[in-house]
Enzyme design. Structure first.
Site, PDB file in Angstrom:
ATOM      1  NE  ARG A 163      -4.495   5.991   4.388  1.00  0.00           N
ATOM      2  CZ  ARG A 163      -3.298   5.974   3.781  1.00  0.00           C
ATOM      3  NH1 ARG A 163      -2.512   7.019   3.840  1.00  0.00           N
ATOM      4  NH2 ARG A 163      -2.924   4.904   3.110  1.00  0.00           N
ATOM      5  CB  SER A 233      -6.201   0.539   4.182  1.00  0.00           C
ATOM      6  OG  SER A 233      -5.068   0.331   3.386  1.00  0.00           O
ATOM      7  CD  GLU A 329      -8.860   5.838   6.032  1.00  0.00           C
ATOM      8  OE1 GLU A 329      -9.034   7.014   6.387  1.00  0.00           O
ATOM      9  OE2 GLU A 329      -9.158   5.428   4.909  1.00  0.00           O
TER      10      GLU A 329
HETATM   11  N1  EPU Z   1       1.360  -7.709   5.359  1.00  0.00           N
HETATM   12  C1  EPU Z   1       1.128  -9.026   5.661  1.00  0.00           C
HETATM   13  N2  EPU Z   1      -0.076  -9.572   5.347  1.00  0.00           N
HETATM   14  C2  EPU Z   1      -1.068  -8.871   4.756  1.00  0.00           C
HETATM   15  C3  EPU Z   1      -0.852  -7.514   4.447  1.00  0.00           C
HETATM   16  C4  EPU Z   1       0.381  -6.947   4.760  1.00  0.00           C
HETATM   17  O1  EPU Z   1       2.001  -9.695   6.206  1.00  0.00           O
HETATM   18  O2  EPU Z   1      -2.149  -9.428   4.512  1.00  0.00           O
HETATM   19  C5  EPU Z   1       2.661  -7.105   5.653  1.00  0.00           C
HETATM   20  C6  EPU Z   1       3.454  -6.831   4.379  1.00  0.00           C
HETATM   21  O3  EPU Z   1       4.196  -7.938   3.968  1.00  0.00           O
HETATM   22  C7  EPU Z   1       4.337  -5.663   4.798  1.00  0.00           C
HETATM   23  C8  EPU Z   1       3.473  -4.909   5.807  1.00  0.00           C
HETATM   24  O4  EPU Z   1       2.485  -5.833   6.256  1.00  0.00           O
HETATM   25  O5  EPU Z   1       5.476  -6.140   5.469  1.00  0.00           O
HETATM   26  C9  EPU Z   1       2.840  -3.665   5.199  1.00  0.00           C
HETATM   27  O6  EPU Z   1       2.028  -4.027   4.083  1.00  0.00           O
HETATM   28  P1  EPU Z   1       1.910  -3.101   2.762  1.00  0.00           P
HETATM   29  O7  EPU Z   1       3.268  -2.723   2.303  1.00  0.00           O
HETATM   30  O8  EPU Z   1       0.998  -3.766   1.818  1.00  0.00           O
HETATM   31  O9  EPU Z   1       1.286  -1.732   3.263  1.00  0.00           O
HETATM   32  P2  EPU Z   1       0.177  -1.422   4.348  1.00  0.00           P
HETATM   33  O10 EPU Z   1       0.865  -0.764   5.523  1.00  0.00           O
HETATM   34  O11 EPU Z   1      -0.658  -2.606   4.610  1.00  0.00           O
HETATM   35  C10 EPU Z   1      -0.264   1.049   3.587  1.00  0.00           C
HETATM   36  C11 EPU Z   1      -1.465   1.874   3.254  1.00  0.00           C
HETATM   37  C12 EPU Z   1      -1.934   1.594   1.844  1.00  0.00           C
HETATM   38  C13 EPU Z   1      -0.798   1.917   0.881  1.00  0.00           C
HETATM   39  C14 EPU Z   1       0.424   1.052   1.262  1.00  0.00           C
HETATM   40  C15 EPU Z   1       1.640   1.424   0.454  1.00  0.00           C
HETATM   41  C16 EPU Z   1      -2.614   2.297   5.352  1.00  0.00           C
HETATM   42  C17 EPU Z   1      -3.790   1.981   6.223  1.00  0.00           C
HETATM   43  N3  EPU Z   1      -2.534   1.609   4.212  1.00  0.00           N
HETATM   44  O12 EPU Z   1      -0.693  -0.314   3.583  1.00  0.00           O
HETATM   45  O13 EPU Z   1      -3.018   2.470   1.580  1.00  0.00           O
HETATM   46  O14 EPU Z   1      -1.166   1.659  -0.460  1.00  0.00           O
HETATM   47  O15 EPU Z   1       0.772   1.285   2.646  1.00  0.00           O
HETATM   48  O16 EPU Z   1       2.118   2.665   0.852  1.00  0.00           O
HETATM   49  O17 EPU Z   1      -1.815   3.154   5.704  1.00  0.00           O
HETATM   50  C18 EPU Z   1      -5.390   2.731   1.544  1.00  0.00           C
HETATM   51  O18 EPU Z   1      -5.243   3.632   2.380  1.00  0.00           O
HETATM   52  O19 EPU Z   1      -6.520   2.424   1.117  1.00  0.00           O
HETATM   53  C19 EPU Z   1      -4.222   1.990   1.083  1.00  0.00           C
HETATM   54  C20 EPU Z   1      -4.338   0.945   0.280  1.00  0.00           C
END
Ligand code: EPU
Length: 338
Positions: A163, A233, A329
């Site tokens: 990012r 995010s 972000e």
């Molecule tokens: N989780 C929770 N509770 C929540 C949200 C997430 O327990 O409310 C847990 C999920 O179960 C999972 C872990 O946290 O085990 C990661 O969650 P998720 O797979 O949804 O991905 P993320 O790390 O929260 C990142 C990116 C997203 C992207 C997804 C998929 C960042 C800041 N965000 O989210 O990007 O779509 O991975 O690759 O890196 C964005 O940048 O706007 C964005 C949406």
């Protein structure tokens, strides 16, 4: 033509109220150069707007808000069967993803449904489901604010990180991105390691199948900005030392964690916020999304100040409970009053 005192509340996906002192949308290089020259001569701060999907706009945007609308799209076949895609900064990112998938060209299918314009993609090095823009980007074409010169940066010069890029640092508010060049391939190369993506697809998916599966996952987890204001995010996933991660894992054995090559450990900001009991929170006109705590939402009628107060609250709670510092972000722009 440069317009004055323009309402930008529909030009940012959070739907926050904002007026630009001056606003110009253009797909013409000479007009862009002329506007940049005026901005330098008259000391107008420059803000370059894309699709407005990664911004927190405060009520007043002084100077010149410039929205490049270059919409050219050209395919160039090069050696080894690869294709170079020359895409104007003003194209909608998802429309580009669909255009490539329709030709069964592989490279950006995992980046389906990310809101925003092509020209904004390198700024935060958009990434999702195991792929980031830096994996396919060859060149960024841009105009410099100081002298209107057109230059081309290659991938290394963009200093991409998670990012992050040079456009958030040395070149912030100093260039207008006009076009990207991406290298994509007609050879199938699906990357389906993330979550249950593979389980949602046939054994030999085409690129459009992957676009459809990724879009389905996103629709399940993330709010549609057309329905509920958001900027994706709101915080980066934080990186902590392995010792810190180990200590947290003793208390929370199921905590998602991703060891990095440099010895650090990336944590899931959404999980941390969720564990603080803040998922689905509503405070006034703003809140956190009910299915993804990492996404702050604007229910309408609120302001940047309200949203930033909520962000501070989230940061403080996570800090107090996990001793982890979350970093915002989306980029903060403008100011609170004229
Ligand atoms: N989780 C929770 N509770 C929540 C949200 C997430 O327990 O409310 C847990 C999920 O179960 C999972 C872990 O946290 O085990 C990661 O969650 P998720 O797979 O949804 O991905 P993320 O790390 O929260 C990142 C990116 C997203 C992207 C997804 C998929 C960042 C800041 N965000 O989210 O990007 O779509 O991975 O690759 O890196 C964005 O940048 O706007 C964005 C949406």
């Amino acid at each position: 033509m440069i317009r004055r005192n323009v309402d930008l509340s529909r030009a940012n996906t959070l739907g926050l109220p904002c007026r630009a002192e001056r606003f110009l949308a253009t797909d013409d290089i000479a007009t862009t150069r002329d506007a940049l020259r005026q901005a330098v001569e008259r000391d107008w701060p420059l803000t370059v707007l894309g699709g407005g999907s990664n911004l927190v706009l405060q009520p007043w945007l002084p100077g010149l808000a410039l929205k490049p609308t270059f919409a050219d799209l050209r395919f160039e076949e090069v050696g080894e069967g690869d294709v170079l895609v020359h895409a104007g900064a003003g194209l909608n990112w998802h429309a580009l993803v669909e255009a490539l998938a329709a030709r069964d060209l592989w490279g950006i299918e995992n980046l389906a449904l990310i809101p925003g314009h092509v020209g904004a993609a390198p700024i935060q090095n958009i990434g999702a489901y195991g792929v980031e823009l830096a994996d396919v980007l060859e060149q960024v074409h841009l105009l410099h604010l100081e002298d209107g010169q057109e230059t081309v940066l290659d991938r290394e010069e963009c200093a991409f990180g998670y990012r992050d890029s040079v456009f958030k640092h040395a070149l912030e508010n100093r260039v207008v991105i006009t076009r990207l060049v991406l290298r994509v391939s007609p050879q199938a190369r699906p990357r389906l390691d993330y979550g249950d993506l593979a389980a949602r697809l046939p054994a030999r998916p085409c690129a459009s199948d992957v676009v459809a599966a990724v879009s389905a996952v996103r629709r399940e987890k993330l709010p549609d900005p057309k329905v509920l204001g958001n900027a994706g995010s709101f915080f980066k996933n934080p990186v902590v030392s392995s010792g810190h991660a180990q200590a947290l894992l003793e208390r929370h054995p199921t905590m998602p964690h991703f060891p990095l090559a440099n010895g650090g450990v990336k944590l899931a900001a959404g999980w941390l916020i969720d564990q603080c009991g803040l998922k689905g929170l509503r405070e006034g006109h703003v809140g956190t999304h009910e299915r993804q705590a990492l996404v702050l939402v604007h229910h309408g009628g609120g302001s940047a100040a309200e949203l930033l107060a909520l962000a501070r609250h989230v940061i403080e709670e996570v800090q107090a409970r996990f001793d982890v510092a979350l970093e915002q972000e989306p980029r903060l722009m403008g100011r609170a009053a004229r």
